[in-house]
Design a protein around this motif. Structure first.
Motif, mmCIF file in Angstrom:
data_model
loop_
_atom_site.group_PDB
_atom_site.id
_atom_site.type_symbol
_atom_site.label_atom_id
_atom_site.label_comp_id
_atom_site.label_asym_id
_atom_site.label_seq_id
_atom_site.Cartn_x
_atom_site.Cartn_y
_atom_site.Cartn_z
ATOM 1 N N ASN A 1 1.917 1.438 -0.035
ATOM 2 C CA ASN A 1 0.939 0.445 -0.457
ATOM 3 C C ASN A 1 0.153 -0.127 0.726
ATOM 4 N N ASN B 1 -1.336 4.144 -2.570
ATOM 5 C CA ASN B 1 -1.859 3.054 -3.402
ATOM 6 C C ASN B 1 -2.668 2.093 -2.533
ATOM 7 N N PHE C 1 -1.495 -8.166 -8.782
ATOM 8 C CA PHE C 1 -0.696 -6.940 -8.865
ATOM 9 C C PHE C 1 0.756 -7.308 -8.565
ATOM 10 N N GLU D 1 3.602 -6.218 -9.058
ATOM 11 C CA GLU D 1 4.578 -5.249 -8.566
ATOM 12 C C GLU D 1 4.746 -5.349 -7.053
ATOM 13 N N GLN E 1 5.051 -7.976 -5.359
ATOM 14 C CA GLN E 1 5.960 -9.064 -5.008
ATOM 15 C C GLN E 1 7.388 -8.576 -4.777
ATOM 16 N N ASN E 2 7.659 -7.349 -5.165
ATOM 17 C CA ASN E 2 8.994 -6.779 -4.978
ATOM 18 C C ASN E 2 8.961 -5.470 -4.191
ATOM 19 N N GLN E 3 7.839 -5.234 -3.502
ATOM 20 C CA GLN E 3 7.688 -4.006 -2.734
ATOM 21 C C GLN E 3 7.195 -4.335 -1.327
ATOM 22 N N LYS F 1 8.982 -9.501 -1.456
ATOM 23 C CA LYS F 1 9.935 -10.475 -1.960
ATOM 24 C C LYS F 1 10.179 -11.586 -0.957
#
Length: 290
Positions: free
Chosen positions: A4, A65, A123, A125, A127-129, A220
């Motif tokens: 990302n 991404n 987005f 997702e 927040q945990n990547q 996170k």
């Protein structure tokens, strides 16, 4: 390792709108500089914008991404990179747009920390990547992007050797300097230290280290600091270095600084257009081999 990349392209480009000091910048370049995001100015070998080259290097580095943070007037990005808000296919990259909305009581965006916060809220997702963050007006090398993508640390940044940056001395001396411990973990970021004081912040290799805003962050861990970032008392913005330092204060040795000695081409002001064009002509083919 992660896939990302968040590219910050929502700023107002105020320095780019100032007059050029050289006559080499033509009328069309001046018009684009005054009305486009810096990363969309035509500087490439085929008239394509700087963003193409950053995305090209990102793909070569293994990112898949891409999240481009734009402002509410950023419609030109859709013309260049895809008409959908999410999941545009651009030369094999999965490209999405996050909007940095300006609060009603402001006329300018609220800073880089706010840009990242709005991206990870839109987005969730992320927040945990893990994700990388970079500027849209710097052309980071494939090597730099690979180093920051492949690090096995949760949080990291590239620490550039100040002597390797091919900018004017005035510009180099305006950069904030990083204070690292003997294991290359970030302790502090010092804004514009005096010439006499800067020697106190040399790293274990005797180098003065500069951040060019190339970070990998653990979503996170960093999200609470993005949410609670204070406003800079002078610049009246929420800034990413503040987020990083607040995290470091709570978790020492949480940010590894990866040393690198190379230049980072920069598109800040109109005079940089000519410099970037020459750099791209010298280092990239006429047509990018995606």
């Amino acid at each position: 390792m992660h896939d990302n990349l968040i590219i910050l392209a929502g700023g107002m480009s105020s320095r780019m709108k100032k007059p050029a000091t050289t006559t080499s910048v033509n009328e069309e370049q001046t018009n684009q500089a005054n009305h486009r995001s810096k990363s969309l100015i035509s500087v490439g070998n085929s008239g394509r914008p700087l963003m193409d080259y950053l995305l090209y290097n990102a793909k070569k580095s293994g990112y898949k991404n891409i999240y481009i943070v734009i402002n509410e007037q950023g419609n030109l990005f859709y013309e260049f990179y895809g008409t959908k808000k999410t999941n545009n296919d651009f030369h094999g990259l999965n490209l999405s747009f996050a909007i940095q909305y300006i609060p009603k009581n402001r006329v300018k965006p609220f800073g880089t920390a706010d840009a990242v916060l709005q991206a990870v809220e839109q987005f969730p997702e992320l927040q945990n990547q893990q994700f990388t963050i970079c500027n849209s007006d710097n052309l980071y090398s494939v090597n730099a992007l690979k180093l920051i993508r492949k690090t096995n640390h949760k949080n990291a940044l590239i620490s550039y050797d100040r002597d390797a940056l091919a900018f004017s001395l005035d510009k180099i001396y305006s950069f904030a300097v990083m204070n690292l411990n003997d294991k290359n973990y970030l302790k502090d970021i010092i804004e514009k230290p005096s010439f006499e004081k800067v020697k106190d912040y040399k790293d274990k290799d005797g180098k003065i280290r500069i951040s060019m805003n190339l970070f990998t962050l653990d979503g996170k861990m960093i999200f609470p600091y993005l949410l609670n970032c204070p406003i800079h008392p002078i610049r009246n913005e929420k800034e990413l270095p503040t987020v990083v330092l607040n995290c470091v204060a709570d978790y020492p040795n949480s940010f590894l600084c990866i040393p690198l000695s190379e230049h980072v081409p920069d598109l800040t002001a109109k005079d940089d257009i000519i410099i970037i064009k020459e750099y791209l002509k010298k280092h990239y083919p006429e047509t990018l081999n995606w």
